[in-house]
Design a protein around this motif. Structure first.
Motif, mmCIF file in Angstrom:
data_model
loop_
_atom_site.group_PDB
_atom_site.id
_atom_site.type_symbol
_atom_site.label_atom_id
_atom_site.label_comp_id
_atom_site.label_asym_id
_atom_site.label_seq_id
_atom_site.Cartn_x
_atom_site.Cartn_y
_atom_site.Cartn_z
ATOM 1 N N UNK A 179 0.851 -1.190 0.000
ATOM 2 C CA UNK A 179 0.000 0.000 0.000
ATOM 3 C C UNK A 179 0.887 1.241 0.000
ATOM 4 N N UNK A 180 0.572 2.192 -0.856
ATOM 5 C CA UNK A 180 1.342 3.424 -0.954
ATOM 6 C C UNK A 180 2.475 3.361 -1.959
ATOM 7 N N UNK A 181 2.762 2.180 -2.492
ATOM 8 C CA UNK A 181 3.823 2.018 -3.476
ATOM 9 C C UNK A 181 3.355 2.576 -4.814
ATOM 10 N N UNK A 182 4.218 3.333 -5.504
ATOM 11 C CA UNK A 182 3.874 3.959 -6.774
ATOM 12 C C UNK A 182 4.840 3.517 -7.851
ATOM 13 N N UNK A 183 4.299 3.211 -9.033
ATOM 14 C CA UNK A 183 5.114 2.875 -10.194
ATOM 15 C C UNK A 183 4.671 3.757 -11.360
ATOM 16 N N UNK A 184 5.545 3.905 -12.344
ATOM 17 C CA UNK A 184 5.249 4.674 -13.541
ATOM 18 C C UNK A 184 5.270 3.733 -14.725
ATOM 19 N N UNK A 185 4.191 3.740 -15.497
ATOM 20 C CA UNK A 185 4.072 2.850 -16.646
ATOM 21 C C UNK A 185 3.476 3.620 -17.815
ATOM 22 N N UNK A 186 3.783 3.181 -19.034
ATOM 23 C CA UNK A 186 3.153 3.728 -20.238
ATOM 24 C C UNK A 186 1.713 3.242 -20.305
ATOM 25 N N UNK A 187 0.835 4.016 -20.891
ATOM 26 C CA UNK A 187 -0.587 3.654 -20.976
ATOM 27 C C UNK A 187 -0.847 2.828 -22.226
ATOM 28 N N UNK A 188 -0.132 1.696 -22.361
ATOM 29 C CA UNK A 188 -0.365 0.825 -23.509
ATOM 30 C C UNK A 188 -1.552 -0.090 -23.215
ATOM 31 N N UNK A 189 -1.940 -0.893 -24.178
ATOM 32 C CA UNK A 189 -3.134 -1.732 -24.065
ATOM 33 C C UNK A 189 -3.027 -2.732 -22.916
ATOM 34 N N UNK A 190 -1.850 -3.317 -22.715
ATOM 35 C CA UNK A 190 -1.668 -4.312 -21.659
ATOM 36 C C UNK A 190 -1.839 -3.672 -20.282
ATOM 37 N N UNK A 191 -1.186 -2.544 -20.062
ATOM 38 C CA UNK A 191 -1.262 -1.867 -18.769
ATOM 39 C C UNK A 191 -2.681 -1.395 -18.482
ATOM 40 N N UNK A 192 -3.332 -0.823 -19.470
ATOM 41 C CA UNK A 192 -4.698 -0.331 -19.280
ATOM 42 C C UNK A 192 -5.639 -1.485 -18.966
ATOM 43 N N UNK A 193 -5.455 -2.621 -19.610
ATOM 44 C CA UNK A 193 -6.275 -3.793 -19.312
ATOM 45 C C UNK A 193 -6.097 -4.255 -17.881
ATOM 46 N N UNK A 194 -4.854 -4.260 -17.402
ATOM 47 C CA UNK A 194 -4.601 -4.655 -16.020
ATOM 48 C C UNK A 194 -5.235 -3.664 -15.047
ATOM 49 N N UNK A 195 -5.146 -2.374 -15.354
ATOM 50 C CA UNK A 195 -5.721 -1.361 -14.468
ATOM 51 C C UNK A 195 -7.237 -1.446 -14.428
ATOM 52 N N UNK A 196 -7.856 -1.787 -15.541
ATOM 53 C CA UNK A 196 -9.306 -1.934 -15.566
ATOM 54 C C UNK A 196 -9.761 -3.183 -14.813
ATOM 55 N N UNK A 197 -8.848 -4.117 -14.543
ATOM 56 C CA UNK A 197 -9.161 -5.303 -13.762
ATOM 57 C C UNK A 197 -9.191 -4.990 -12.270
ATOM 58 N N UNK A 198 -8.347 -4.078 -11.817
ATOM 59 C CA UNK A 198 -8.242 -3.780 -10.375
ATOM 60 C C UNK A 198 -8.450 -2.291 -10.061
ATOM 61 N N UNK A 199 -9.522 -1.684 -10.565
ATOM 62 C CA UNK A 199 -9.687 -0.240 -10.323
ATOM 63 C C UNK A 199 -9.944 0.102 -8.860
ATOM 64 N N UNK A 200 -10.448 -0.860 -8.090
ATOM 65 C CA UNK A 200 -10.773 -0.616 -6.687
ATOM 66 C C UNK A 200 -9.544 -0.700 -5.785
ATOM 67 N N UNK A 201 -8.412 -1.131 -6.316
ATOM 68 C CA UNK A 201 -7.197 -1.288 -5.510
ATOM 69 C C UNK A 201 -6.130 -0.242 -5.823
ATOM 70 N N UNK A 202 -6.307 0.536 -6.893
ATOM 71 C CA UNK A 202 -5.260 1.462 -7.317
ATOM 72 C C UNK A 202 -5.825 2.858 -7.567
ATOM 73 N N UNK A 203 -4.903 3.829 -7.526
ATOM 74 C CA UNK A 203 -5.197 5.208 -7.911
ATOM 75 C C UNK A 203 -4.293 5.513 -9.098
ATOM 76 N N UNK A 204 -4.868 6.045 -10.166
ATOM 77 C CA UNK A 204 -4.099 6.319 -11.379
ATOM 78 C C UNK A 204 -4.128 7.804 -11.666
#
Length: 68
Positions: A39-64
């Motif tokens: 919790x509180x850990x931050x990473x920087x990633x490009x908004x490619x299709x793979x990353x966006x798909x992963x983020x849409x899977x766990x929107x309740x666990x992350x802040x973008x």
């Protein structure tokens, strides 16, 4: 919370805001694949299709946010 993101050329700052205890195994695996470890850990990633798909899977666990 991240909801319905779309792939783009943007760079995203992804922060884990909730823990994975009690979460589904695929949600735990998704956070680990994004590079988030706690919790509180931050990473920087490009908004490619793979990353966006992963983020849409766990929107309740992350802040973008879009990186500056």
């Amino acid at each position: 919370m991240a909801k319905n993101l779309a792939p783009s050329d943007a760079t995203l700052e992804i922060t884990q805001i909730k823990g994975v205890i009690g979460a589904k195994q695929n949600h735990r695996d998704t956070l680990r694949s994004l590079g988030l470890k706690r919790i509180g850990h931050t990473v920087t990633r490009k908004a490619d299709a793979v990353t966006v798909g992963m983020l849409n899977t766990v929107p309740h666990l992350v802040k973008v946010e879009e990186a500056k």
